[in-house]
Design a protein around this motif. Structure first.
Motif, mmCIF file in Angstrom:
data_model
loop_
_atom_site.group_PDB
_atom_site.id
_atom_site.type_symbol
_atom_site.label_atom_id
_atom_site.label_comp_id
_atom_site.label_asym_id
_atom_site.label_seq_id
_atom_site.Cartn_x
_atom_site.Cartn_y
_atom_site.Cartn_z
ATOM 1 N N ASP A 100 5.204 97.274 -11.901
ATOM 2 C CA ASP A 100 6.116 95.989 -11.432
ATOM 3 C C ASP A 100 6.221 95.127 -12.550
ATOM 4 N N SER A 101 5.056 94.784 -13.275
ATOM 5 C CA SER A 101 5.282 93.633 -14.139
ATOM 6 C C SER A 101 6.078 93.873 -15.284
ATOM 7 N N ASN A 102 5.864 95.212 -15.755
ATOM 8 C CA ASN A 102 6.917 95.699 -16.723
ATOM 9 C C ASN A 102 8.319 95.786 -16.542
ATOM 10 N N ASN A 103 8.569 96.016 -15.215
ATOM 11 C CA ASN A 103 9.948 95.820 -14.724
ATOM 12 C C ASN A 103 10.545 94.550 -14.936
ATOM 13 N N ARG A 104 9.584 93.459 -14.202
ATOM 14 C CA ARG A 104 9.958 92.145 -14.441
ATOM 15 C C ARG A 104 10.163 91.505 -15.842
ATOM 16 N N LEU A 105 9.369 92.173 -16.703
ATOM 17 C CA LEU A 105 9.513 91.369 -18.033
ATOM 18 C C LEU A 105 10.653 92.041 -18.578
ATOM 19 N N ASN A 106 11.129 93.173 -18.354
ATOM 20 C CA ASN A 106 12.458 93.513 -18.795
ATOM 21 C C ASN A 106 13.496 92.558 -18.265
ATOM 22 N N THR A 107 13.558 92.014 -17.280
ATOM 23 C CA THR A 107 14.476 90.922 -16.541
ATOM 24 C C THR A 107 14.388 89.424 -16.984
ATOM 25 N N VAL A 108 13.316 89.336 -17.858
ATOM 26 C CA VAL A 108 13.080 87.869 -18.503
ATOM 27 C C VAL A 108 14.323 87.527 -19.174
ATOM 28 N N GLY A 109 14.839 86.121 -18.714
ATOM 29 C CA GLY A 109 15.980 85.709 -19.669
ATOM 30 C C GLY A 109 15.508 85.086 -20.960
ATOM 31 N N THR A 110 16.338 85.191 -21.880
ATOM 32 C CA THR A 110 16.533 84.620 -22.894
ATOM 33 C C THR A 110 16.714 83.279 -22.990
ATOM 34 N N PRO A 111 15.995 82.274 -23.650
ATOM 35 C CA PRO A 111 16.133 80.721 -23.398
ATOM 36 C C PRO A 111 17.153 80.516 -24.474
ATOM 37 N N THR A 112 18.061 79.668 -24.003
ATOM 38 C CA THR A 112 19.140 78.896 -24.929
ATOM 39 C C THR A 112 18.384 78.475 -26.157
ATOM 40 N N ASP A 113 19.126 78.120 -27.346
ATOM 41 C CA ASP A 113 18.749 77.416 -28.235
ATOM 42 C C ASP A 113 18.169 75.943 -27.761
ATOM 43 N N LEU A 114 18.868 75.480 -27.133
ATOM 44 C CA LEU A 114 18.463 73.927 -26.746
ATOM 45 C C LEU A 114 17.170 74.148 -25.802
ATOM 46 N N GLN A 115 17.025 74.990 -24.860
ATOM 47 C CA GLN A 115 15.643 75.274 -24.141
ATOM 48 C C GLN A 115 14.627 75.551 -24.994
ATOM 49 N N PHE A 116 14.825 76.528 -26.163
ATOM 50 C CA PHE A 116 13.708 76.726 -27.397
ATOM 51 C C PHE A 116 13.486 75.809 -27.861
ATOM 52 N N LEU A 117 14.554 74.760 -28.196
ATOM 53 C CA LEU A 117 13.799 73.611 -29.031
ATOM 54 C C LEU A 117 13.211 72.568 -28.090
ATOM 55 N N LYS A 118 13.392 72.588 -26.809
ATOM 56 C CA LYS A 118 12.816 71.776 -25.963
ATOM 57 C C LYS A 118 11.172 72.306 -25.906
ATOM 58 N N LEU A 119 11.319 73.300 -25.870
ATOM 59 C CA LEU A 119 9.793 73.961 -25.808
ATOM 60 C C LEU A 119 9.063 73.737 -27.260
ATOM 61 N N LEU A 120 9.850 73.982 -28.250
ATOM 62 C CA LEU A 120 9.192 73.624 -29.452
ATOM 63 C C LEU A 120 8.648 71.992 -29.768
ATOM 64 N N GLN A 121 9.559 71.274 -29.072
ATOM 65 C CA GLN A 121 9.202 69.715 -29.179
ATOM 66 C C GLN A 121 8.024 69.326 -28.610
ATOM 67 N N ILE A 122 8.019 70.005 -27.250
ATOM 68 C CA ILE A 122 6.827 69.308 -26.263
ATOM 69 C C ILE A 122 5.413 70.033 -26.855
ATOM 70 N N HIS A 123 5.502 71.158 -27.465
ATOM 71 C CA HIS A 123 4.175 71.829 -28.043
ATOM 72 C C HIS A 123 4.065 71.426 -29.253
ATOM 73 N N ASP A 124 4.666 70.725 -30.023
ATOM 74 C CA ASP A 124 4.323 70.308 -31.399
ATOM 75 C C ASP A 124 3.164 69.343 -31.357
ATOM 76 N N SER A 125 2.077 69.905 -32.456
ATOM 77 C CA SER A 125 1.132 68.877 -32.563
ATOM 78 C C SER A 125 0.992 67.635 -32.651
ATOM 79 N N ALA A 126 2.218 67.229 -32.904
ATOM 80 C CA ALA A 126 2.636 65.585 -33.096
ATOM 81 C C ALA A 126 3.152 65.023 -31.880
ATOM 82 N N PHE A 127 3.364 65.810 -30.722
ATOM 83 C CA PHE A 127 3.840 65.320 -29.607
ATOM 84 C C PHE A 127 2.655 64.461 -28.772
#
Length: 246
Positions: free
Chosen positions: A7-34
């Motif tokens: 079931d989890s594998n089926n769920r993973l197949n439906t995971v959305g791809t983050p937009t560039d802006l969402q991806f950059l937001k994640l990078l920013q808040i997890h940066d070691s300098a945050f």
């Protein structure tokens, strides 16, 4: 160790791809300098180092893997997932309950305090970046001491209102957590930077598998089996010298 089911594998197949802006937001808040202070926490690892139990790259990877599966997966990661869903439903009562549970499963005072301090600093840091009434309501509850404001809960809320996919929210949280531990180990132990890089590389696959496992879990599976790490956190308060807060 529990593995993802079909079931989890089926769920993973439906995971959305983050937009560039969402991806950059994640990078920013997890940066070691945050500036939320994650670099000050070792979650008991410093005790292991001083007791000469982490001496090699393999020891470090073993510690991080245990922390990942026995602490984060069945603790913060499930709570992020639940907080994300509650925030999407704008269910404050549920979030308050999850915040209380988050404090209850952290046995060591230092770990519990670290979760609260990181959460409060996270909210203060991202607040100027967010325009959302529900987020403001949660921030006000923290400021008025109605809730503790644990990091996992606030992080789940932030990712939900930022419309970051919950899978990538959990995946990046897990990776940032183990990466932070490795970087702190490089600071505390005479490991070279290359050793740290190799350790993170080796842990990346574990992080991916752990994130997949989390997607199969629910609140009923919350637990804390990292007893050795919790005991090390308790002993950390009494070390003769300390580089980290926890």
């Amino acid at each position: 160790m529990k593995q993802p089911n079909a079931d989890s594998n089926n769920r993973l197949n439906t995971v959305g791809t983050p937009t560039d802006l969402q991806f950059l937001k994640l990078l920013q808040i997890h940066d070691s300098a945050f500036p939320i202070g994650s670099y000050t926490q070792s979650y008991g690892m410093e005790t292991y180092i001083q007791e000469d139990l982490i001496r090699t790259k393999e020891d470090l990877i073993e510690f991080c893997t245990t922390f990942l599966y026995q602490n984060l997966v069945y603790g913060d990661a499930i709570l992020i997932q639940e907080a994300y869903a509650a925030a999407r439903n704008q269910d404050v009562v549920r979030l308050v309950e999850l915040d209380q549970i988050c404090g209850a499963i952290k046995l060591a005072k230092e770990s519990r305090d670290a979760s609260i301090n990181l959460g409060k600093q996270f909210i203060r840091t991202v607040a100027p970046l967010v325009e959302n009434l529900f987020f403001d309501e949660w921030k006000n509850r923290i400021q008025s001491n109605e809730v503790k404001g644990h990091y996992a809960i606030s992080y789940g809320i932030y990712c939900a209102i930022s419309e970051v996919d919950v899978h990538h929210a959990v995946l990046s949280y897990l990776f940032a957590s183990v990466n932070g531990l490795v970087q702190n180990a490089v600071r505390a132990v005479p490991f070279g930077q290359n050793t740290g890089v190799q350790a993170v590389h080796a842990l990346s696959k574990e992080v991916m598998e752990a994130a997949s496992l989390v997607s199969t879990l629910t609140e009923s599976e919350l637990r804390n089996n990292a007893l050795g790490i919790e005991l090390a956190s308790m002993k950390h308060e009494y070390l003769f010298s300390r580089l980290f807060i926890s």
